[in-house]
Write a protein that holds these residues in place. Sequence first.
Motif, PDB file in Angstrom:
ATOM      1  N   HIS A 259      27.285  13.779 -38.697  1.00 22.89           N
ATOM      2  CA  HIS A 259      26.076  14.897 -38.353  1.00 22.89           C
ATOM      3  C   HIS A 259      24.670  14.148 -38.890  1.00 22.89           C
ATOM      4  O   HIS A 259      24.016  14.336 -39.445  1.00 22.89           O
ATOM      5  CB  HIS A 259      26.448  16.055 -38.258  1.00 22.89           C
ATOM      6  N   ASP A 260      23.929  13.804 -38.245  1.00 24.33           N
ATOM      7  CA  ASP A 260      22.017  13.335 -38.328  1.00 24.33           C
ATOM      8  C   ASP A 260      21.727  15.063 -38.259  1.00 24.33           C
ATOM      9  O   ASP A 260      20.668  15.921 -37.847  1.00 24.33           O
ATOM     10  CB  ASP A 260      21.541  13.254 -36.993  1.00 24.33           C
TER      11      ASP A 260
ATOM     12  N   ARG B  69      18.932  14.946 -40.541  1.00 23.66           N
ATOM     13  CA  ARG B  69      17.656  14.465 -41.626  1.00 23.66           C
ATOM     14  C   ARG B  69      16.714  15.429 -40.397  1.00 23.66           C
ATOM     15  O   ARG B  69      15.246  15.494 -41.822  1.00 23.66           O
ATOM     16  CB  ARG B  69      16.510  13.522 -40.174  1.00 23.66           C
TER      17      ARG B  69
ATOM     18  N   GLY C  53      17.408   6.332 -44.585  1.00 23.00           N
ATOM     19  CA  GLY C  53      17.006   6.997 -43.059  1.00 23.00           C
ATOM     20  C   GLY C  53      15.883   7.935 -43.287  1.00 23.00           C
ATOM     21  O   GLY C  53      15.312   8.704 -43.042  1.00 23.00           O
TER      22      GLY C  53
ATOM     23  N   PHE D  33      12.460   8.678 -41.188  1.00 20.19           N
ATOM     24  CA  PHE D  33      12.310   9.520 -40.649  1.00 20.19           C
ATOM     25  C   PHE D  33      11.370  10.850 -40.739  1.00 20.19           C
ATOM     26  O   PHE D  33      10.235  10.836 -39.571  1.00 20.19           O
ATOM     27  CB  PHE D  33      13.581  10.636 -40.722  1.00 20.19           C
TER      28      PHE D  33
ATOM     29  N   ASP E 223      22.563   6.766 -47.519  1.00 22.51           N
ATOM     30  CA  ASP E 223      22.776   7.118 -46.117  1.00 22.51           C
ATOM     31  C   ASP E 223      24.164   7.615 -45.708  1.00 22.51           C
ATOM     32  O   ASP E 223      24.483   8.740 -44.862  1.00 22.51           O
ATOM     33  CB  ASP E 223      22.365   6.319 -45.437  1.00 22.51           C
TER      34      ASP E 223
ATOM     35  N   ASP F  55      27.883  11.242 -43.160  1.00 19.05           N
ATOM     36  CA  ASP F  55      26.711  10.323 -42.546  1.00 19.05           C
ATOM     37  C   ASP F  55      26.100  10.865 -42.078  1.00 19.05           C
ATOM     38  O   ASP F  55      26.527  11.526 -41.030  1.00 19.05           O
ATOM     39  CB  ASP F  55      27.797   9.851 -41.350  1.00 19.05           C
TER      40      ASP F  55
ATOM     41  N   LEU G 215      21.569   9.115 -40.524  1.00 22.49           N
ATOM     42  CA  LEU G 215      21.131   8.406 -39.559  1.00 22.49           C
ATOM     43  C   LEU G 215      21.148   8.075 -38.216  1.00 22.49           C
ATOM     44  O   LEU G 215      21.818   9.221 -38.286  1.00 22.49           O
ATOM     45  CB  LEU G 215      21.845   6.456 -40.440  1.00 22.49           C
ATOM     46  N   PRO G 216      20.307   7.994 -37.589  1.00 22.71           N
ATOM     47  CA  PRO G 216      20.500   8.367 -36.229  1.00 22.71           C
ATOM     48  C   PRO G 216      21.985   8.284 -35.781  1.00 22.71           C
ATOM     49  O   PRO G 216      22.693   6.913 -35.682  1.00 22.71           O
ATOM     50  CB  PRO G 216      19.684   7.815 -34.913  1.00 22.71           C
ATOM     51  N   ARG G 217      22.624   9.107 -34.922  1.00 15.06           N
ATOM     52  CA  ARG G 217      23.968   9.335 -34.313  1.00 15.06           C
ATOM     53  C   ARG G 217      24.477  10.583 -33.275  1.00 15.06           C
ATOM     54  O   ARG G 217      23.481  11.591 -33.741  1.00 15.06           O
ATOM     55  CB  ARG G 217      25.135   8.681 -35.354  1.00 15.06           C
ATOM     56  N   ALA G 218      25.091  10.872 -32.607  1.00 15.51           N
ATOM     57  CA  ALA G 218      25.755  11.760 -32.332  1.00 15.51           C
ATOM     58  C   ALA G 218      26.921  12.007 -33.524  1.00 15.51           C
ATOM     59  O   ALA G 218      27.096  11.152 -33.789  1.00 15.51           O
ATOM     60  CB  ALA G 218      26.299  11.213 -30.924  1.00 15.51           C
ATOM     61  N   TYR G 219      27.278  13.161 -33.173  1.00 21.90           N
ATOM     62  CA  TYR G 219      28.243  14.503 -34.029  1.00 21.90           C
ATOM     63  C   TYR G 219      29.584  13.656 -33.419  1.00 21.90           C
ATOM     64  O   TYR G 219      29.907  13.176 -32.537  1.00 21.90           O
ATOM     65  CB  TYR G 219      27.897  15.803 -33.473  1.00 21.90           C
TER      66      TYR G 219
END
Lengths: 420, 420
Positions: B164-165, B167, B224, B228, B248, B267, B270-274
């Motif tokens: 889950h991003d 940031r 990350g 950001f 990260d 996690d 860092l950029p990602r989808a849930y």
Amino acid sequence: MKEKINIGIVGYGCRGKSLMVDVILHLYNEGVIVKAVCDTYEDRMFEAVNDVEATTGVKPFCSTDYRDITTMDGLDAVVVTASWEAHVPVILSAMKNGKYVATEVGGSYSINDCWEIVRTSEQTGIPCMMLENCCYGRREMMLMNMLDKGFLGQISHCSGGYMHDLRSEISHGKENRHYRLRNYLRRNCENYPTHELGPIAMLLDINYGNRMLSLTSTSSCAHGLNEFVKNEKGGDHPLAKVNFAQGDIVTTVIKCARGETITLTLDTTLPRAYSRGITVRGTKAAYFEDTDSVFVDGVHNKFDFDWSPQWGNAKNYEDEYDHPLWAEYKNNPTGGHGGMDGLVLKAFFESVKNGTQTPIDVYDTASLMCISALSEESISTGSSPVAIPDFTNGAWIEREPPVESKYCLRKICRDKFYNQ
Amino acid sequence: MKEKINIGIVGYGCRGKSLMVDVILHLYNEGVIVKAVCDTYEDRMFEAVNDVEATTGVKPFCSTDYRDITTMDGLDAVVVTASWEAHVPVILSAMKNGKYVATEVGGSYSINDCWEIVRTSEQTGIPCMMLENCCYGRREMMLMNMLDKGFLGQISHCSGGYMHDLRSEISHGKENRHYRLRNYLRRNCENYPTHELGPIAMLLDINYGNRMLSLTSTSSCAHGLNEFVKNEKGGDHPLAKVNFAQGDIVTTVIKCARGETITLTLDTTLPRAYSRGITVRGTKAAYFEDTDSVFVDGVHNKFDFDWSPQWGNAKNYEDEYDHPLWAEYKNNPTGGHGGMDGLVLKAFFESVKNGTQTPIDVYDTASLMCISALSEESISTGSSPVAIPDFTNGAWIEREPPVESKYCLRKICRDKFYNQ
């Protein structure tokens, strides 16, 4: 540069035949001449002879003893496609007899074997290349190119696996004389780490400014093969009840000198679809093989809670980010596995012709192979962390790779050949 | 059985408000009366008072000191939705004062805290339930049902993560008074293991015939958050250059007494989808959350080398395999996260009304919480394997769970309520 090179092949099981028929014999007109073939089984040896003769019209020399090949006059290189356990003796003998050697993938059985390969290459000056075809995979090379162009940002973590349902291959190992069965019966480790770790090592500059420091490895119980055999052959079949040493899933976590982590999964005895599950996690973007998708920070964030509309989006990045080698090669790939097999062999033979270092060198080969023996050690000692040897003895800190080949996979080479 | 119960809420940040407004106040007509609210910040405390009054017409008691709630006469239960660090003191005080306690998810800071919770519950006879909503997720309960019906075969391995991003949430922690920022600055561990591990523990019968034996944990570098903040607020912002302790990606591998392995991934920077990335690997079938797909042995093998046509196929199994609780509940779910929040609170309040054991009990709570402190230990000692305490002191070997509730998640309960 040599126009023609003479090579020998040791090992003519499934993999040896595939590389021969699908790639090597196609390179005859490019000057790759198969002069000698070998397998411990006579029937396979003669099959190799026939396959070569059918294409070239000439019978190659043949033997059931690899030493007849590694000591043969006039050979420039030996390609090792034998069983896992047979790789190292052939590699060592080839180098000692002045022949370039390429070895199919496979893990080590001891760290000492890895050191022997490194020391023998250093002493003889003969390169040793692991034929890690996945280093030349289209997606893997696209990721290298994305990294070079700054698209991924800084990488913190990569993961991958060899996730391939081999229950049928393994359990029919006896009738097929396949080395996997005996390994799965007696041994428990990350036995096949290189398909995912090879390209990850290239992405993370392993042995060139970075190195793998340590790992832990943990194995699950083994249920998959017993149940498979029971269903297929009945509960009375010997393999339905035997205790397989190899766990169904082995998870290995590697820590690198620069701080990145790498997670490897061996997953070969439970039902699933094939994947190498490559995941690369950077500060600007991520790639996920299992959904063949790219997540770009600032572009895809609106899909935070449902990524499914972007499943499969990686193909949209091919035009811009395919590696230049693939942009050309994709129209006419050679050999199996989508063309990777062709690229990795062309890379090897180019180095043999030029008398130069191979793009995957002996330090890479040892670094990739050593994971199996170390994972065995970690598993057998309760997932203890185990140090990964520095086969370069400190040279990795400032080492620069050779840049003689367009097939070189290191950033400095990629920059020189493609990003100027 | 009590028709009405009086409860207090401790902690009214984002999560406390969400549980209150989306679930708890909707249960007023089912006899759940919010009598007291608490937050260390006065503004939040008054926000809670106003939210309760707006629905019920009655101002609840309020305080900025949790002890005023845990010692209050006439309260049946306390729900803890405070910061991670504040959970344990409130839990202990509530039990010592005879009140059922439910705690929001969060990891432990010490193993001693986990033992204190267990011993206090044993000494007082008061249950303590972690509100692990994901134990009641639709897919997670479908997997439990699939397992009960033999669809999955024997399980060798499960994995999952909290992917889950966060940031933005973390880097704005100071202005939002969010506990995550201070934790990420100073601490490096698997700080949020329970969303994936809760349901996996139910699938693997943890504390009931099985237990978690040991773990290793490995952290990546931390890139990350710095990057950001630099992009969002400029390189001169203090958080652009600070050394965040939290890596990260943290990978944790757990070994169970029956031999299963569990891999957890944190996690969040860092950029990602849930995703919670739940994967369950059985001898007959597998589930993969990242492609929301089910692989059935003997059915899907023809997709071995291209699984993409089956991406998203799990929905086809809902009619046959949805958990009976969800088959009914899905038409009218309560609360956030797709209705899980409603189910987990209904489960807790039902036990309070009946004076019975909670479906997620104090041993489950301690087992889930302890992972954070143990992962910190493993990371700080170079990924050493660390033993996971047996909070049942051997009772797990033959322990049978309570079967009083349709919300009970254990196999014996599932069989009793749904599979007869």
